[in-house]
Design an enzyme around this catalytic site. Structure first.
Site, mmCIF file in Angstrom:
data_model
loop_
_atom_site.group_PDB
_atom_site.id
_atom_site.type_symbol
_atom_site.label_atom_id
_atom_site.label_comp_id
_atom_site.label_asym_id
_atom_site.label_seq_id
_atom_site.Cartn_x
_atom_site.Cartn_y
_atom_site.Cartn_z
ATOM 1 C CB SER A 70 -19.626 13.252 11.761
ATOM 2 O OG SER A 70 -20.726 12.407 12.016
ATOM 3 C CB ALA A 160 -20.321 14.337 15.407
ATOM 4 C CE LYS A 161 -20.114 5.132 13.181
ATOM 5 N NZ LYS A 161 -20.653 4.412 14.340
ATOM 6 C CG LEU A 162 -17.132 13.274 17.060
ATOM 7 C CD1 LEU A 162 -16.930 14.249 18.212
ATOM 8 C CD2 LEU A 162 -16.933 13.953 15.727
ATOM 9 C CE1 TYR A 166 -17.777 6.416 17.727
ATOM 10 C CE2 TYR A 166 -18.271 4.133 18.200
ATOM 11 C CZ TYR A 166 -18.638 5.348 17.665
ATOM 12 O OH TYR A 166 -19.875 5.499 17.087
#
Ligand SMILES: CCC[C@H](NCc1c(COP(=O)(O)O)cnc(C)c1O)C(=O)O
Length: 310
Positions: A70, A160-162, A166
């Site tokens: 990420s 990607a875990k951005l 969220y």
């Protein structure tokens, strides 16, 4: 320990921050950090299960591998190795002396420096761990299709875990709650089923597990990968990774979410349609029970997924 602002949280004594273990009260950032203003950060969610005097952390390496992937997508160089962060996590869990299940939140974000949007400020890294129980109702939840869509994969790096991503899931989960539901299900940019606001989704039809493919607008979940592996290797189930139409959610035999926080959570109703007989499905129950055995390190074949801390 101090009580968190939300009743269910007990804040830990210590946090790991930029190479040091600091007290919870000292784990602060400046209001000028880039990540606070522009969402330029990446993070992970990892669970630890307290069992028989040991803390068993599930797929620790795999989570940190995803954190580095990420970060690379955001041009961010994390100033530690994966081994550094694994050791930091173990040290942090030990010093906090947890005696219950925990949730671990590593985060890397652009810190102080230029305020410019394209600034590649130095990267700060923190790891927080706190006692954490169930995230969603284990007996089954009621969901609704969100009015918010996942963005198309060529608009935001979904893979990607951005942190900034969220805000979408924040809005979707608030909307679901305002309408009396436990969780939101988001459709992708073309109207197919993507995932929950913090979970991947599976349906069961005629004893076959179906879940959206990783090349769709979803986060490639580690729990999703675990469940697919267990379903095939231990339960001999067929697993099909394909697009799911919205109306299939209403007519499937079973449905469940997977995620580190959610674990395996049965979905018993979607948009007012009862799923199956409205109770936890037979296959879902088998997967829940098997997942529990695996995360507690009780199935030898999957011990490599466990980091045990005495
Ligand atoms: C608030 C985010 C919580 C976080 N959600 C994880 C998550 C998943 C499942 O991924 P994995 O199985 O690797 O956890 C899928 N999809 C999204 C959008 C997620 O945020 C979690 O820790 O479960």
């Amino acid at each position: 320990m101090a009580k968190g602002s939300e009743a269910q949280y007990t804040w830990p004594k210590y946090v790991w921050m930029n190479g040091s273990i600091v007290r919870w009260e000292e784990a602060k950032v400046h209001v000028f950090v880039h990540g606070l203003h522009y969402g330029t950060g990446v993070f992970e969610g990892i669970r630890g299960y307290y069992d028989g005097g040991y803390m068993r952390i599930f797929r620790l390496d795999d989570h940190f591998k995803r954190l580095f992937r990420s970060a690379k997508i955001l041009h961010m160089d994390i100033p530690y190795t994966l081994e550094d962060l694994v050791k930091a996590t173990i040290d942090l869990v030990k010093i906090n002396q947890f005696k219950n299940d925990i949730y671990i939140r590593p985060i890397a974000f652009r810190g102080l420096g230029s305020f410019g949007l394209r600034a590649k400020n130095p990267v700060d890294v923190a790891i927080i761990a706190l006692e954490f129980g169930k995230y969603l109702k284990p007996d089954g939840i009621k969901c609704t299709i969100s009015s918010w869509r996942k963005p198309s994969p060529d608009s935001v790096p979904i893979y990607a875990k951005l942190t900034g991503m969220y805000v979408l899931y924040h809005l979707a989960s608030i909307e679901a709650a305002l309408h009396g539901y436990d969780e939101a299900i988001l459709l992708d940019s073309e109207g197919y089923v993507a995932e929950g606001s913090g979970e991947n989704i599976f349906i069961v039809k005629n004893e076959t597990l179906i879940t959206p493919p990783v090349y769709d607008d979803i986060l490639e979940g580690i729990t999703r990968n675990t469940v697919i592996t267990l379903a095939k290797e231990e339960l001999g189930l067929q697993v099909v990774e394909r697009r799911i139409r919205r109306e299939e959610l209403y007519t499937c035999d079973e449905a469940f979410f997977t995620g580190t926080a959610a674990e395996v959570t049965p979905i018993i109703e979607i948009d007012g349609r009862v799923i199956g007989d409205g109770r936890i499905g037979r296959i879902t129950r088998k997967i829940i029970d098997l997942y529990r055995q695996v995360v507690l390190g009780r199935i030898k074949k999957y011990e490599n997924w466990i980091t045990s801390i005495a």
